[in-house]
Design an enzyme around this catalytic site. Structure first.
Site, PDB file in Angstrom:
ATOM      1  N   CYS A 163      26.943  37.175  -0.083  1.00 30.13           N
ATOM      2  CA  CYS A 163      27.455  37.722   1.041  1.00 30.13           C
ATOM      3  C   CYS A 163      28.898  38.295   0.556  1.00 30.13           C
ATOM      4  O   CYS A 163      28.674  39.151   2.036  1.00 30.13           O
ATOM      5  CB  CYS A 163      27.575  36.887   2.075  1.00 30.13           C
ATOM      6  SG  CYS A 163      25.389  35.785   2.304  1.00 30.13           S
ATOM      7  N   HIS A 303      33.467  37.706   9.072  1.00 32.85           N
ATOM      8  CA  HIS A 303      32.400  36.868   8.044  1.00 32.85           C
ATOM      9  C   HIS A 303      31.614  36.493   9.604  1.00 32.85           C
ATOM     10  O   HIS A 303      30.369  37.081   9.608  1.00 32.85           O
ATOM     11  CB  HIS A 303      32.638  36.963   7.302  1.00 32.85           C
ATOM     12  CG  HIS A 303      31.542  35.968   6.051  1.00 32.85           C
ATOM     13  ND1 HIS A 303      31.010  37.105   5.585  1.00 32.85           N
ATOM     14  CD2 HIS A 303      30.573  34.953   5.972  1.00 32.85           C
ATOM     15  CE1 HIS A 303      29.429  37.196   5.544  1.00 32.85           C
ATOM     16  NE2 HIS A 303      29.395  34.868   5.251  1.00 32.85           N
ATOM     17  N   GLU A 314      36.197  29.612   8.849  1.00 31.34           N
ATOM     18  CA  GLU A 314      37.362  30.967   9.258  1.00 31.34           C
ATOM     19  C   GLU A 314      37.944  30.955   9.960  1.00 31.34           C
ATOM     20  O   GLU A 314      39.504  31.569   9.425  1.00 31.34           O
ATOM     21  CB  GLU A 314      36.007  31.800   9.695  1.00 31.34           C
ATOM     22  CG  GLU A 314      36.902  33.654   9.760  1.00 31.34           C
ATOM     23  CD  GLU A 314      35.467  34.513   8.995  1.00 31.34           C
ATOM     24  OE1 GLU A 314      35.711  35.712   9.065  1.00 31.34           O
ATOM     25  OE2 GLU A 314      34.373  34.360   9.681  1.00 31.34           O
ATOM     26  N   LYS A 332      28.388  40.974  13.660  1.00 33.94           N
ATOM     27  CA  LYS A 332      27.225  40.904  13.070  1.00 33.94           C
ATOM     28  C   LYS A 332      26.315  39.780  14.627  1.00 33.94           C
ATOM     29  O   LYS A 332      25.623  40.166  14.987  1.00 33.94           O
ATOM     30  CB  LYS A 332      27.294  39.081  12.406  1.00 33.94           C
ATOM     31  CG  LYS A 332      27.826  39.357  10.869  1.00 33.94           C
ATOM     32  CD  LYS A 332      28.155  38.230   9.615  1.00 33.94           C
ATOM     33  CE  LYS A 332      28.093  38.750   8.154  1.00 33.94           C
ATOM     34  NZ  LYS A 332      29.694  39.299   7.885  1.00 33.94           N
ATOM     35  N   HIS A 337      22.765  39.937  10.237  1.00 34.49           N
ATOM     36  CA  HIS A 337      23.805  39.899   9.172  1.00 34.49           C
ATOM     37  C   HIS A 337      22.625  40.727   7.679  1.00 34.49           C
ATOM     38  O   HIS A 337      21.756  40.521   7.993  1.00 34.49           O
ATOM     39  CB  HIS A 337      23.356  38.705   8.209  1.00 34.49           C
ATOM     40  CG  HIS A 337      24.267  37.603   6.928  1.00 34.49           C
ATOM     41  ND1 HIS A 337      24.883  38.965   6.637  1.00 34.49           N
ATOM     42  CD2 HIS A 337      25.088  36.804   7.063  1.00 34.49           C
ATOM     43  CE1 HIS A 337      25.849  37.815   5.756  1.00 34.49           C
ATOM     44  NE2 HIS A 337      25.658  36.127   6.003  1.00 34.49           N
ATOM     45  N   PHE A 396      27.372  32.698  -0.345  1.00 31.68           N
ATOM     46  CA  PHE A 396      26.499  31.785  -1.163  1.00 31.68           C
ATOM     47  C   PHE A 396      27.251  30.809  -2.276  1.00 31.68           C
ATOM     48  O   PHE A 396      27.270  32.383  -3.179  1.00 31.68           O
ATOM     49  CB  PHE A 396      25.482  31.611  -0.669  1.00 31.68           C
ATOM     50  CG  PHE A 396      24.255  31.386   0.121  1.00 31.68           C
ATOM     51  CD1 PHE A 396      25.761  30.215   1.147  1.00 31.68           C
ATOM     52  CD2 PHE A 396      23.202  31.142   0.703  1.00 31.68           C
ATOM     53  CE1 PHE A 396      24.877  30.338   2.771  1.00 31.68           C
ATOM     54  CE2 PHE A 396      22.713  30.953   1.385  1.00 31.68           C
ATOM     55  CZ  PHE A 396      23.334  30.088   2.618  1.00 31.68           C
TER      56      PHE A 396
END
Length: 408
Positions: A163, A303, A314, A332, A337, A396
């Protein structure tokens, strides 16, 4: 010292088929999430029946013959790249091909082609498999096709970092211009993999929202009632340019990509470091390379995916790197996403926030998680005057990318 500026923007997303409609959707807090009607939803008894599909099909934009030769991820990349190139006012005489590069990241690549061609092989045999199968499924396909379309000869690259891929492409483009390897870089991310196997994999990992009866309310970053992310598709492309080159041709400049930072958590294949240390290091590196102080950063475009674990971490990371003063938002909530495209599309939103002096709201944020350490824009857009803003992207594998932008 060479400055890297943004001179062109292009996008196709669940909110709209271009930058203007996507930006308008974000400012309105509109959701692009819808209920799916694919036959595999019932066949596989999917627990997740929602996704953020494109608002405009790429086949409505691209010539029929061109579209047929491209995987869906390549189609969206081409749509966004053509927009960005035109928006930058570039033509075949505006840049030396040997000084033009393309860097487009993706998290998964041509999954739809791989699955479709395998079905043809299994059912009909070898003769039905397309000779274009490999060029359509390879993860560097979006970058390769855009590179061919614009005759880019300084380099064509394809970061694959889950991502964070789209944001890493922008970081890579910044480095190419700073090192003198290119004058112009077409950079960003593309993703289009809403299909049974990806939905099943994420569902089995219990990372996706199951608000099937209220799809537009499903993606809710930072909200205390969030229950997972919503898979989306799309592409975002920015034209990065050496400032002197842009000024010499009289180009409009949206913003400056002042600094970039990358790091790795080395913690877990899917989960972020709970202390936010790696994310904070990426943000610190972006400030350092951009010659910025923490006090300069008034806004962070986050994010935040709407997962239980990631969102609050975050906020912790931003607090460590910058403090508690930046105002946050999370696109998002509206976009879903977009995986490898998310960092690029959200960088476009960050650039437009700087241009227009307004932060779009985080959709569906009604009851902020008590662990949040920052003010998050919700309900309505907020007018601001900013010296600098940061866009975060994480993926990831522990990939962390932070991009620091300043006004022109």
């Amino acid at each position: 010292m060479t400055d890297v500026v943004v001179t062109g923007l292009g996008a196709t997303t669940p909110l709209g088929g271009d930058v203007a409609s996507t930006w308008a959707g974000l400012l309105a807090g509109r959701s692009g999430v819808r209920r799916l009607d694919n036959d595999w939803i019932d066949r596989y008894e999917m627990p997740v029946r929602i996704a953020a599909q494109l608002a405009v099909e790429p086949t409505e934009v691209l010539p029929r013959v061109e579209a047929r030769r491209l995987d869906r991820s390549e189609q969206v990349a081409m749509v966004a790249a053509k927009q960005a190139y035109a928006d930058a006012g570039l033509d075949e005489d505006a840049v030396d091909p040997e000084r033009l590069a393309v860097i487009i990241g993706t998290g998964i690549g041509g999954a739809l082609t791989l699955l479709h061609q395998d079905d043809l092989l299994e059912v009909h045999g070898l003769r039905k498999v397309s000779p274009l199968t490999v060029p359509m499924l390879m993860p560097n396909g979006p970058a390769a096709h855009v590179g061919l379309a614009f005759a880019a000869r300084a380099g064509v690259h394809a970061p694959v970092s889950a991502c964070a891929s789209g944001a890493e492409a922008l970081a890579w483009g910044w480095r190419m211009i700073k090192s003198g390897e290119a004058d112009v870089v077409i950079a960003g991310g593309a993703e289009a993999c809403i299909t049974g196997i990806t939905m099943a994999g994420f569902a089995q990992a219990r990372t996706m929202s199951t608000r099937n009866d209220a799809p537009e309310e499903a993606s809710r970053p930072f909200d205390g009632q969030r229950d997972g992310f919503v898979l989306g598709e799309g592409a975002g492309i920015l034209v990065l340019e050496r400032a002197e080159h842009a000024k010499a041709r009289g180009s409009r400049i949206y913003a400056r990509l002042a600094g970039i930072g990358t790091s790795a958590d080395s913690y877990h294949i899917t989960g972020p470091d709970p202390e936010g240390t790696g994310q904070a290091r990426a943000i610190n590196a972006a400030l350092r390379s951009g010659g910025l102080a923490a006090s300069d950063i008034g806004h962070v475009n986050c994010h935040a995916t709407s997962t239980q674990v990631g969102d609050v971490i975050e906020s912790v990371a931003v607090h460590k790197a910058i403090g508690d003063h930046p105002v946050l938002t999370a696109p998002k909530g509206s976009l879903g996403h977009l995986l490898g495209a998310s960092g690029a599309v959200e960088s476009i939103a960050t650039v437009l926030t700087l241009r227009d002096g307004v932060i779009p709201p985080t959709a569906n944020l009604r009851n902020p998680d008590p662990g949040m350490l920052h003010d998050v824009v919700a309900d309505t857009p907020r007018e601001v005057k900013l010296t600098a803003a940061v866009n975060d992207s994480f993926g990831f594998g522990g990939h962390n990318v932070a991009l620091a932008f300043t006004p022109t």
